[in-house]
Scaffold this motif. Structure first.
Motif, short mmCIF file in Angstrom:
data_model
loop_
_atom_site.label_atom_id
_atom_site.label_comp_id
_atom_site.label_asym_id
_atom_site.label_seq_id
_atom_site.Cartn_x
_atom_site.Cartn_y
_atom_site.Cartn_z
N SER A 166 0.82 -1.20 0.00
CA SER A 166 0.00 0.00 0.00
C SER A 166 0.86 1.26 0.00
O SER A 166 1.77 1.40 0.82
N ARG A 167 0.58 2.16 -0.95
CA ARG A 167 1.35 3.40 -1.06
C ARG A 167 0.39 4.57 -1.31
O ARG A 167 -0.36 4.58 -2.28
N TRP A 168 0.43 5.54 -0.41
CA TRP A 168 -0.37 6.75 -0.56
C TRP A 168 0.41 7.79 -1.35
O TRP A 168 1.64 7.86 -1.25
N THR A 169 -0.30 8.60 -2.12
CA THR A 169 0.31 9.72 -2.82
C THR A 169 -0.41 11.01 -2.44
O THR A 169 -1.58 10.99 -2.04
N LEU A 178 -3.24 13.59 1.48
CA LEU A 178 -3.38 12.25 0.91
C LEU A 178 -4.52 12.27 -0.11
O LEU A 178 -5.64 12.67 0.20
N ARG A 181 -4.36 6.14 -3.32
CA ARG A 181 -3.59 5.02 -2.76
C ARG A 181 -3.52 3.90 -3.78
O ARG A 181 -4.53 3.48 -4.34
N ARG A 182 -2.32 3.42 -4.00
CA ARG A 182 -2.13 2.27 -4.88
C ARG A 182 -1.75 1.07 -4.03
O ARG A 182 -0.91 1.18 -3.12
N LEU A 183 -2.37 -0.06 -4.31
CA LEU A 183 -2.08 -1.27 -3.55
C LEU A 183 -2.22 -2.49 -4.45
O LEU A 183 -2.74 -2.42 -5.56
N TRP A 200 -5.99 1.28 -7.76
CA TRP A 200 -6.02 2.59 -7.12
C TRP A 200 -7.28 2.60 -6.27
O TRP A 200 -8.39 2.46 -6.77
N PRO A 224 4.87 9.36 -3.39
CA PRO A 224 4.35 8.26 -2.59
C PRO A 224 4.87 8.32 -1.16
O PRO A 224 6.02 8.68 -0.91
N GLU A 227 1.86 4.21 4.23
CA GLU A 227 0.58 4.35 4.91
C GLU A 227 0.79 4.35 6.41
O GLU A 227 1.51 3.52 6.96
#
Length: 229
Positions: A166-169, A178, A181-183, A200, A224, A227
């Motif tokens: 999980s990566r928030w941008t 925020l 979020r890509r996961l 996404w 990025p 989380e």
């Protein structure tokens, strides 16, 4: 006379096909597919009579969205922190959703009762679930043509879904917010190889959508971040 001896691969394919037929037909009741959110297409297919395990309420909402948008009644038991706004954004019709946020010790009774009236029931058990209780509820699911989505471990779950990487941008060097979020969602069914897809969730332009299989560009000026929690 030539006797054809199947290869190991062919035998394995035949066994998988037979298992699939057994999954689709239990107790003499056909197991029908339910609508799946396009973002999860090809990763998991909900079928009536099945129990599915997820590791977060967010994934439970994603599984609810397809059947709910298609007109099914849904219910959520034991998830007091469920975000109604987030549910509506991802596609869950709140007007056809029953919420029992704090059932206490009666969570199993509440779940069983809702299986009789809702096609998709999400439940967060307060602790470990005994296998005989899960099997008893499974028989009820098959009889009523319903689906159970468990937030947490569930005995003999048909498919287990988890979210990783999980990566928030949206946050730069201390500024911004925020925004997306890509996961990676991984679906495991028994001993079969896991199925994976990148999502996404949320995206900048939609509450939930499939990420490109290649290296999709991160939105401009969005860095990025890990989380929190």
């Amino acid at each position: 006379m030539v006797i054809s001896i199947p290869t190991a691969a062919a035998a394995a394919d035949e066994i998988r096909a037979l298992r699939e037929r057994m999954h689709r037909m239990t107790d003499g009741v056909p197991r029908m597919p339910l609508d799946t959110h396009p973002a999860l297409s090809g990763v998991v297919q909900l079928r009536t009579g099945g129990a599915y395990e997820v590791d977060s309420a967010a994934l439970a909402l994603a599984l609810m969205a397809g059947p709910s948008r298609a007109g099914a009644w849904c219910a959520v038991v034991g998830v007091p922190d469920l975000g109604a706004e987030a549910a509506a954004e991802v596609g869950v019709e709140l007007g056809r959703t029953v919420l029992v946020p704090e059932p206490g010790d009666l969570w199993l009774e509440a779940t069983a009762a809702l299986v009789d009236v809702a096609q998709v029931v999400v439940v967060r058990p307060p602790g470990r679930v005994a296998e005989h209780l899960a099997e008893k509820l499974g028989a009820r699911l098959r009889k009523r043509g319903a689906v159970l989505v468990a937030c947490g471990p569930w005995p003999r779950a048909e498919v287990r879904l988890s979210a990783t990487e999980s990566r928030w941008t949206g946050v730069g060097r201390g500024e911004g917010a925020l925004r997306a979020r890509r996961l990676v969602v991984e679906a495991r069914r028994g001993a079969a190889p896991a199925r994976r897809t990148s999502l996404w969730f949320p995206a900048l332009d939609a509450p939930l959508r499939r990420a490109e299989p290649t290296t999709e560009a991160t939105p401009a000026r969005l860095a990025p971040v890990r989380e929190a929690g």
